[in-house]
Design a protein around this motif. Structure first.
Motif, short mmCIF file in Angstrom:
data_model
loop_
_atom_site.label_atom_id
_atom_site.label_comp_id
_atom_site.label_asym_id
_atom_site.label_seq_id
_atom_site.Cartn_x
_atom_site.Cartn_y
_atom_site.Cartn_z
N ASP A 137 0.85 -1.19 0.00
CA ASP A 137 0.00 0.00 0.00
C ASP A 137 0.89 1.24 0.00
O ASP A 137 1.92 1.27 0.68
CB ASP A 137 -0.90 0.01 1.23
N VAL A 138 0.47 2.27 -0.75
CA VAL A 138 1.29 3.48 -0.90
C VAL A 138 0.43 4.70 -0.57
O VAL A 138 -0.74 4.79 -0.99
CB VAL A 138 1.83 3.61 -2.34
N GLU A 139 0.99 5.64 0.15
CA GLU A 139 0.30 6.89 0.43
C GLU A 139 1.29 8.02 0.63
O GLU A 139 2.46 7.79 0.93
CB GLU A 139 -0.57 6.76 1.69
N ILE A 140 0.82 9.23 0.40
CA ILE A 140 1.55 10.42 0.82
C ILE A 140 0.96 10.81 2.16
O ILE A 140 -0.23 11.15 2.24
CB ILE A 140 1.43 11.57 -0.20
N GLU A 141 1.74 10.71 3.21
CA GLU A 141 1.22 10.84 4.58
C GLU A 141 0.44 12.13 4.76
O GLU A 141 0.94 13.23 4.53
CB GLU A 141 2.38 10.79 5.57
N GLY A 142 -0.84 11.96 5.17
CA GLY A 142 -1.69 13.09 5.45
C GLY A 142 -2.16 13.87 4.23
O GLY A 142 -2.82 14.91 4.37
N VAL A 143 -1.87 13.34 3.03
CA VAL A 143 -2.22 14.08 1.81
C VAL A 143 -3.10 13.24 0.89
O VAL A 143 -4.19 13.67 0.50
CB VAL A 143 -0.94 14.53 1.06
N ALA A 187 26.22 -10.35 -2.99
CA ALA A 187 25.85 -9.08 -3.60
C ALA A 187 25.40 -9.37 -5.02
O ALA A 187 25.84 -10.35 -5.64
CB ALA A 187 27.02 -8.10 -3.60
N GLY A 188 24.51 -8.53 -5.53
CA GLY A 188 24.03 -8.80 -6.88
C GLY A 188 23.20 -7.69 -7.46
O GLY A 188 23.28 -6.53 -7.05
N ILE A 189 22.35 -8.08 -8.42
CA ILE A 189 21.59 -7.14 -9.22
C ILE A 189 20.16 -7.66 -9.36
O ILE A 189 19.93 -8.86 -9.34
CB ILE A 189 22.27 -6.96 -10.60
N ASN A 190 19.21 -6.72 -9.48
CA ASN A 190 17.83 -7.13 -9.71
C ASN A 190 17.16 -6.19 -10.70
O ASN A 190 17.61 -5.06 -10.92
CB ASN A 190 17.03 -7.18 -8.39
N TYR A 191 16.09 -6.70 -11.29
CA TYR A 191 15.26 -5.88 -12.17
C TYR A 191 13.85 -5.91 -11.61
O TYR A 191 13.21 -6.98 -11.58
CB TYR A 191 15.28 -6.42 -13.60
N THR A 192 13.36 -4.77 -11.12
CA THR A 192 12.07 -4.73 -10.46
C THR A 192 10.97 -4.37 -11.44
O THR A 192 11.04 -3.33 -12.11
CB THR A 192 12.09 -3.72 -9.29
N ILE A 193 9.96 -5.24 -11.51
CA ILE A 193 8.79 -5.03 -12.36
C ILE A 193 7.62 -4.61 -11.47
O ILE A 193 7.29 -5.29 -10.49
CB ILE A 193 8.45 -6.32 -13.12
N PHE A 194 6.99 -3.50 -11.80
CA PHE A 194 5.81 -3.02 -11.08
C PHE A 194 4.56 -3.37 -11.89
O PHE A 194 4.50 -3.11 -13.09
CB PHE A 194 5.89 -1.50 -10.88
N TYR A 195 3.55 -3.93 -11.22
CA TYR A 195 2.34 -4.32 -11.94
C TYR A 195 1.14 -4.28 -10.99
O TYR A 195 1.30 -4.13 -9.77
CB TYR A 195 2.50 -5.71 -12.56
N GLY A 196 -0.06 -4.44 -11.55
CA GLY A 196 -1.27 -4.49 -10.73
C GLY A 196 -1.52 -3.22 -9.96
O GLY A 196 -2.01 -3.26 -8.82
N GLU A 197 -1.23 -2.07 -10.56
CA GLU A 197 -1.38 -0.80 -9.86
C GLU A 197 -2.84 -0.48 -9.55
O GLU A 197 -3.72 -0.66 -10.39
CB GLU A 197 -0.79 0.36 -10.68
N ASP A 198 -3.10 0.01 -8.34
CA ASP A 198 -4.38 0.60 -7.94
C ASP A 198 -4.09 2.06 -7.64
O ASP A 198 -3.24 2.37 -6.80
CB ASP A 198 -4.92 -0.13 -6.71
N ALA A 199 -4.78 2.98 -8.31
CA ALA A 199 -4.44 4.41 -8.24
C ALA A 199 -4.94 5.10 -6.98
O ALA A 199 -4.60 6.27 -6.74
CB ALA A 199 -4.98 5.13 -9.47
N GLY A 200 -5.76 4.43 -6.16
CA GLY A 200 -6.24 5.06 -4.93
C GLY A 200 -7.06 6.30 -5.24
O GLY A 200 -8.05 6.26 -5.98
N ASP A 201 -6.65 7.45 -4.66
CA ASP A 201 -7.37 8.71 -4.85
C ASP A 201 -7.15 9.32 -6.23
O ASP A 201 -7.85 10.26 -6.61
CB ASP A 201 -6.95 9.73 -3.79
N LEU A 202 -6.16 8.82 -6.98
CA LEU A 202 -5.85 9.37 -8.29
C LEU A 202 -6.66 8.68 -9.38
O LEU A 202 -7.25 7.62 -9.17
CB LEU A 202 -4.36 9.22 -8.57
#
Length: 207
Positions: free
Chosen positions: A89-95, A125-140
């Protein structure tokens, strides 16, 4: 720069496959096996930082199962491929509520293993490639996260239960960031450092 580092990591990985694994008694050592798999439960705790003046992005901690596969080039040197996916879950605190997003960060770590009776500590130690998916825009109306390359550090320890099974405790620190684009407006793009700490506990199998 990231492409150069990635190339160096891959070159090092293939170079290690040519290392002669003829260490004394390594093939007769029951604690040594070419392949290992681990099954963990992990906590993924982001440490977000952003370039938004006067506001802070908050990203929730997630608890999920994780699987990894490790190949040993010799008794000490190994490569580990880590597979897990987490929802945060992602938020801008208080905004604003920014909804949620799934992360899939396949990670390849090079490791060095030590041996102390039934204990086997290791660092990596190593390397990764992060894939973002399944976004829910919330208030946006819409939100987009850019996929990105990141890096990782690792430390952990295995404890042998017998010749095949072992317990595992593992800690990883990821250094990764993403560009977040709200409402399809690139002028409002924000860079967010996620930098999660991953702590895992589980069981492993040698084969």
């Amino acid at each position: 720069m990231k492409k150069v580092i990635f190339a160096l990591v891959i070159t090092g990985l293939f170079s290690l496959t040519s290392v002669n694994a003829q260490e004394t008694n390594s093939n007769d050592d029951p604690t040594y096996s070419k392949w290992q798999a681990r099954f963990r439960v992990i906590a993924v705790a982001p440490s977000p930082d952003d370039d938004i003046d006067g506001a802070n992005v908050d990203i929730s901690t997630a608890f999920v199962p994780e699987v990894d596969l490790t190949y040993f080039f010799n008794k000490n040197l190994a490569a580990e491929l880590i597979l897990a996916t987490t929802k945060h879950d992602v938020e801008i605190e208080g905004v604003a509520d920014l909804g949620s997003v799934w992360l899939l960060p396949p990670t390849l770590n090079l490791q060095y293993h030590f041996y102390a009776d039934e204990f086997k500590p290791y660092v990596g130690a190593g390397i990764n490639y992060t894939i973002f998916y399944g976004e829910d825009a919330g208030d946006l109306d819409d939100i987009e996260y850019e996929n990105s390359v990141g890096f990782s550090l690792q430390a952990g320890i295995d404890y042998n239960l017998n010749d095949k099974w072992f317990l595992n405790f593992d800690v990883k620190k990821f250094f990764l960031k993403t560009d977040v684009i709200p409402n399809n407006d690139s002028s409002g793009m924000v860079e967010v450092n996620i930098d999660p700490l991953m702590i895992g506990l589980g069981v492993g199998l040698k084969f």
